[in-house]
Scaffold this active site. Structure first.
Site, PDB file in Angstrom:
ATOM      1  N   ARG A  37       1.308  -1.442  -0.003  1.00 38.54           N
ATOM      2  CA  ARG A  37      -0.462   0.203   0.377  1.00 38.54           C
ATOM      3  C   ARG A  37       0.962   1.546  -0.103  1.00 38.54           C
ATOM      4  O   ARG A  37       2.007   1.648   0.092  1.00 38.54           O
ATOM      5  CB  ARG A  37      -0.495   0.250   1.298  1.00 38.54           C
ATOM      6  CG  ARG A  37      -0.312   0.315   2.649  1.00 38.54           C
ATOM      7  CD  ARG A  37      -0.085   1.895   3.826  1.00 38.54           C
ATOM      8  NE  ARG A  37       0.556   2.016   4.120  1.00 38.54           N
ATOM      9  CZ  ARG A  37       1.987   2.197   4.097  1.00 38.54           C
ATOM     10  NH1 ARG A  37       2.639   1.890   3.105  1.00 38.54           N
ATOM     11  NH2 ARG A  37       2.652   2.223   5.351  1.00 38.54           N
ATOM     12  N   SER A 157       5.559  -4.436   2.924  1.00 40.11           N
ATOM     13  CA  SER A 157       5.641  -5.112   2.306  1.00 40.11           C
ATOM     14  C   SER A 157       5.469  -6.427   3.353  1.00 40.11           C
ATOM     15  O   SER A 157       4.430  -7.806   2.728  1.00 40.11           O
ATOM     16  CB  SER A 157       7.997  -5.970   1.877  1.00 40.11           C
ATOM     17  OG  SER A 157       8.140  -5.360   3.532  1.00 40.11           O
ATOM     18  N   ASP A 202      -2.158  -1.181   7.760  1.00 42.14           N
ATOM     19  CA  ASP A 202      -1.268  -1.530   6.501  1.00 42.14           C
ATOM     20  C   ASP A 202      -2.150  -2.661   5.788  1.00 42.14           C
ATOM     21  O   ASP A 202      -3.099  -3.224   4.500  1.00 42.14           O
ATOM     22  CB  ASP A 202       0.175  -1.868   6.813  1.00 42.14           C
ATOM     23  CG  ASP A 202       1.004  -1.062   6.720  1.00 42.14           C
ATOM     24  OD1 ASP A 202       0.155   0.558   6.527  1.00 42.14           O
ATOM     25  OD2 ASP A 202       1.841  -0.727   7.706  1.00 42.14           O
TER      26      ASP A 202
HETATM   27  C1  GAF Z   1       2.858   1.231   9.559  1.00 43.68           C
HETATM   28  C2  GAF Z   1       2.216   0.940  10.714  1.00 43.68           C
HETATM   29  F1  GAF Z   1       2.504  -0.788  10.559  1.00 43.68           F
HETATM   30  C3  GAF Z   1       1.386   1.512  10.098  1.00 43.68           C
HETATM   31  O1  GAF Z   1       0.294   0.600  11.161  1.00 43.68           O
HETATM   32  C4  GAF Z   1       0.856   2.859  10.768  1.00 43.68           C
HETATM   33  O2  GAF Z   1       1.104   3.538  11.458  1.00 43.68           O
HETATM   34  C5  GAF Z   1       1.854   3.906   9.131  1.00 43.68           C
HETATM   35  O3  GAF Z   1       3.213   2.809  10.036  1.00 43.68           O
HETATM   36  C6  GAF Z   1       2.026   5.140   9.761  1.00 43.68           C
HETATM   37  O4  GAF Z   1       1.632   5.438   9.930  1.00 43.68           O
HETATM   38  O5  GAF Z   1       3.282   1.870   8.091  1.00 43.68           O
END
Ligand code: GAF
Length: 409
Positions: A37, A157, A202
């Site tokens: 993403r 990933s 994510d």
């Molecule tokens: C990382 C985390 F895995 C997400 O959950 C989020 O907190 C992000 O950092 C920051 O926005 O990707």
């Protein structure tokens, strides 16, 4: 000039070849894939129960494999930084006991997902884990992983691997298909087996992503709204700084703890429930650092809602301004940017036709995301290359579909 990357179908073809090479002629039976993403705005707000606005990428992880008769698991992966396939073998505990993390570390994502998928099935079947000695709900299997999501590049990933694996397991042993449970189980796998106390963004977007749309996720209710993002006059450019500072691991849990402390001082369940007025009134009771962290989160949650509205109206200039505000706040208040990301954002913003640019993901390296007019893409890439002191990689991306089973015919 932007990097090309293999499609899911090409990754599956490569994984099938590797499967045949490692396991002989036996045909693999099942395949699944899940995307990485990019987050357009709403950073470090998910674990504060706020809003995020990510989109699923055409960069994906695929898993190809099939069931075996015993409880043994073999997983092979050909990662971008290895010449030879890496392999892990382990046995599924017949008494339902946990699969502890260990070495190799990449296999921990797989073990974590198996553990939480088993737990979900046990729970869904209302059978205590300890009673299932004779009927393990996940059978043994052999599988090959292939991915186009750059490792450690801030494009999730790990979430794409978790969700792809979960989707693969769902083909071997179907569950009730509850997608929110899939995202939550994969998030738990990251907590227990990678020791990263991540939020839900994510895994959620990797499950729910939709072609041609960003996803406004309410990380408190776990409801999401599709925001159309398929304008041919617009380009979403990801620039990988190709740096990863070692701070990432230690600073993320620290930020999360600071936010929880701030919420507790303000007498709130989470910073989602706090306002800037609440924070100003508590100014004398919080440290300067806590104040800055909380201010970023409270303002970023509000900015994300406004940004989603702007995107719906096609107000790209307004959206871009909010992206830059978000970046500056992550740099100055939340302090998770770094010189390389700042340099990439500044360079992008110097080009005519660029609406906005910001760091994306956890920070301390990884990628920026830039929104620009389609006809400005070549000059933007040229300019960033000239100005950035490192070696960037570029991906021109479109919002893509979330996790899915793939046909092998
Ligand atoms: C990382 C985390 F895995 C997400 O959950 C989020 O907190 C992000 O950092 C920051 O926005 O990707």
């Amino acid at each position: 000039m932007a990097s090309s990357f293999p499609s899911a179908a090409e990754l599956v073809a490569g994984a099938r070849r590797l499967f045949g090479h490692v396991f002989g002629e036996e045909a693999p039976l099942t395949a699944a894939c899940a995307p990485g993403r990019v987050n357009l705005i709403g950073e470090h707000t998910d674990y504060n129960r706020g809003f995020v606005l990510p989109m699923a990428l055409p960069l994906v992880t695929v898993v190809v494999g099939g069931q075996t008769s015993g409880p043994n698991v073999t997983v092979v992966t050909l990662s971008e930084d290895a010449d030879e396939p890496r392999r892990v073998d382990f046995c599924l505990p017949s008494d339902g006991s946990p699969l502890p993390p260990g070495l190799p570390s990449w296999a921990n994502y797989v073990k974590g997902v198996i553990q939480h998928y088993r737990a979900y099935l046990f729970h869904a079947l209302c059978v205590p884990v300890s009673c299932c000695a004779s009927a393990p709900p996940v059978p043994g299997f052999r599988a090959v992983i292939a991915s186009s999501v750059p490792l450690g590049g801030g494009l999730s990933s790990s979430a794409s691997l978790e969700v792809a694996f979960y989707t693969f397991l769902q083909q071997l042993k179907p569950d009730d298909g509850d997608k929110v449970s899939t995202a939550l189980a994969c998030q738990k796998a990251e907590h227990t087996h990678a020791a990263v106390p991540c939020g839900i963004m994510d895994q959620f977007v990797s499950v729910f992503g939709r072609e041609g749309h960003a996803l406004l996720i309410d990380c408190r209710s776990l409801e999401s709204t599709l925001v159309p993002l398929a304008d041919p006059s617009l380009v979403i450019l990801i620039t990988n700084s190709n740096v990863k500072h070692s701070l990432t691991g230690s600073e993320y849990p620290t930020r999360r703890r600071q936010c929880e402390e701030a919420a507790s001082t303000l007498g709130k369940d989470s910073l989602r429930d706090a306002t800037i007025k609440d924070l100003e009134e508590a100014r004398g009771r919080v440290s300067d650092v806590t104040y800055r962290r909380a201010r970023h989160v409270i303002e970023e949650i509000e900015r994300t809602v406004r940004a989603a509205e702007a995107l719906k109206r096609g107000a790209y200039r307004e959206f871009g301004e909010l992206m830059v505000e978000s970046h500056n706040s992550l740099r100055d208040l939340y302090e998770v940017s770094c010189r390389e990301l700042d340099e990439l954002v500044s360079a992008a913003m110097e080009v005519q036709g660029v609406f906005g640019s910001r760091m994306t993901g956890g920070g301390f390296g990884g990628c920026t995301v830039t929104l620009l007019q389609a006809d400005a893409i070549d000059r933007t890439i040229v300019h960033i290359k000239e100005r950035y002191r490192g070696t960037p990689t570029f991906y021109v991306t479109t919002p893509s579909e979330g996790a899915r089973a793939l046909s092998l015919h």
